[in-house]
Design a protein around this motif. Sequence first.
Motif, short mmCIF file in Angstrom:
data_model
loop_
_atom_site.label_atom_id
_atom_site.label_comp_id
_atom_site.label_asym_id
_atom_site.label_seq_id
_atom_site.Cartn_x
_atom_site.Cartn_y
_atom_site.Cartn_z
N GLY A 1 -17.33 81.04 29.04
CA GLY A 1 -16.21 81.83 29.55
C GLY A 1 -15.47 81.11 30.67
O GLY A 1 -16.05 80.32 31.41
N ILE A 2 -14.18 81.40 30.76
CA ILE A 2 -13.32 80.84 31.81
C ILE A 2 -12.48 81.97 32.38
O ILE A 2 -11.77 82.67 31.65
CB ILE A 2 -12.40 79.74 31.26
N ILE A 3 -12.59 82.18 33.70
CA ILE A 3 -11.77 83.18 34.39
C ILE A 3 -10.83 82.45 35.34
O ILE A 3 -11.29 81.72 36.24
CB ILE A 3 -12.63 84.17 35.20
N LEU A 4 -9.53 82.61 35.14
CA LEU A 4 -8.54 82.08 36.06
C LEU A 4 -7.94 83.26 36.82
O LEU A 4 -7.37 84.17 36.20
CB LEU A 4 -7.44 81.32 35.32
N VAL A 5 -8.10 83.26 38.13
CA VAL A 5 -7.56 84.36 38.94
C VAL A 5 -6.09 84.07 39.22
O VAL A 5 -5.75 83.07 39.86
CB VAL A 5 -8.35 84.53 40.25
N HIS B 1 -11.60 80.74 19.05
CA HIS B 1 -12.10 80.38 17.72
C HIS B 1 -13.35 79.52 17.81
O HIS B 1 -14.05 79.34 16.82
CB HIS B 1 -11.01 79.66 16.94
N ASP B 2 -13.62 78.99 19.00
CA ASP B 2 -14.82 78.20 19.24
C ASP B 2 -15.84 78.95 20.07
O ASP B 2 -16.79 78.36 20.61
CB ASP B 2 -14.46 76.89 19.95
N GLY B 3 -15.66 80.27 20.22
CA GLY B 3 -16.63 81.09 20.93
C GLY B 3 -16.50 81.11 22.43
O GLY B 3 -17.39 81.60 23.13
N VAL B 4 -15.39 80.58 22.97
CA VAL B 4 -15.19 80.53 24.42
C VAL B 4 -14.15 81.56 24.82
O VAL B 4 -13.03 81.56 24.31
CB VAL B 4 -14.75 79.12 24.87
N ASP C 1 -11.05 71.00 31.90
CA ASP C 1 -11.34 69.76 31.17
C ASP C 1 -12.80 69.36 31.33
O ASP C 1 -13.43 68.88 30.38
CB ASP C 1 -10.41 68.65 31.67
N ALA C 2 -13.34 69.57 32.52
CA ALA C 2 -14.72 69.15 32.79
C ALA C 2 -15.75 69.99 32.06
O ALA C 2 -16.78 69.46 31.63
CB ALA C 2 -14.97 69.20 34.30
N PHE C 3 -15.48 71.30 31.89
CA PHE C 3 -16.55 72.19 31.44
C PHE C 3 -16.29 72.89 30.10
O PHE C 3 -17.21 73.48 29.53
CB PHE C 3 -16.84 73.24 32.52
N SER C 4 -15.07 72.84 29.59
CA SER C 4 -14.80 73.56 28.34
C SER C 4 -15.34 72.83 27.12
O SER C 4 -15.73 73.47 26.13
CB SER C 4 -13.30 73.81 28.18
N LYS C 5 -15.38 71.50 27.16
CA LYS C 5 -15.85 70.76 25.98
C LYS C 5 -17.30 71.07 25.64
O LYS C 5 -17.61 71.35 24.47
CB LYS C 5 -15.65 69.26 26.21
N PRO C 6 -18.22 71.08 26.61
CA PRO C 6 -19.59 71.50 26.27
C PRO C 6 -19.68 72.94 25.80
O PRO C 6 -20.51 73.27 24.95
CB PRO C 6 -20.36 71.30 27.59
N MET C 7 -18.82 73.82 26.34
CA MET C 7 -18.80 75.20 25.87
C MET C 7 -18.42 75.27 24.40
O MET C 7 -19.03 76.01 23.61
CB MET C 7 -17.81 76.03 26.70
N VAL C 8 -17.41 74.51 24.03
CA VAL C 8 -16.98 74.49 22.62
C VAL C 8 -18.11 73.98 21.73
O VAL C 8 -18.35 74.52 20.64
CB VAL C 8 -15.72 73.61 22.48
#
Length: 266
Positions: free
Chosen positions: A138-142, A177-180, A125-132
Motif C-alpha cells: 500500500g501507498i498513502i500520499l497525504v 492490477h498488481d495488488g498494490v 520508486d524505491a518501494f513499489s517494485k518489490p510490492m508489485v
Amino acid sequence: MSYFSDRYGPWAIIAGASQGIGEQFSRQLAAKGINLIMIARGLQDLQRVAETVRSEFGIEVETCSLDLSATDLAEQLEALAGDREIGLVVYNATYSYIGPFHEDTADSRQLSVDVNCRGPLVFIDAFSKPMVQRKRGGIILVSSMSGFQGSALVSTYAATKSFVTTLAEGLWEELRHDGVDVIACVAGATRTPNFNRLTPADRAGSAFPMEPEEVVSQSLVALENGKGPTYIIGRINNLVAFVLRRCLSRRGAVEFLSKATRKLYG
C-alpha cells in the motif's frame, strides 16, 4: 496476524513521522502490529514518538533524521531500509510557505517542489517494485484541499499538492492490477503543531480544523476498504469540495479559496 498487517506489513516507512498527522500514523500503525521506519527532520520529537510506540505496542522501530530534499535521497532510503520488507509507504512530509509569492525565495519554492513532489516519487520508486513482485502492499500520499485549485498566498504549495493527488490517482489505476493499493488522502485544516504555530489563535476556529487522530483513522480505513484513488477526509471538507468543484466555476473556486486563505493568514 490481522488482515491489515498481513496485507501492509511487516514494515511501514513513514515520511514526516514525528508530529501531528505523522505521529498519529506512527501510533495507529504500531497499534496494528506493523514495524516502523520513521523519518523526520526533528530528531528529538522523532525519538520521543519512537520510544512511545516501541514501549506501548512492542514493535520494532527504526528512526532516521533525513533531509527529503537531498539529491542522494534514493541511496539513503536504500541503505535505511536494508533487507526489510516494506509493505506500506506513507508520505506525509510537506514543506509550505504561506505568504505573497513575490516575498518567497527561489530556494524556498525549489524546496517545496523537492519535498512535496520529488520526495514521493523517490519513495514510490524505491518501494513499489518489490510490492508489485509480492502482489501486495500500500501507498498513502497525504494531499491537501489546496490541491484542487490554486489559491493566493499558497500558490506553490497548492500546485505541489495538485501533483501529489494526480500522481496517486494514476498509480491507483496502474498498480491495483498488481495488488498494490494507492490512495491520496486529502486533508483540510488539521490541528497539528504547524497549524497551531502558523495560524492566529483567534482565527483558527474559522478553518474548522480536524484532529490528527481522526484524519489518520479515516485514512487507514479508506486504504483498507479500497476507497481510492482520492479520499477527502471529513464531512466539512467534503461539503467544501462539492461546492468548489460542482457549484462554482474554476475562477469562482480560486476566488473563494483565496478569500478564505487571506482571511485566515493575510
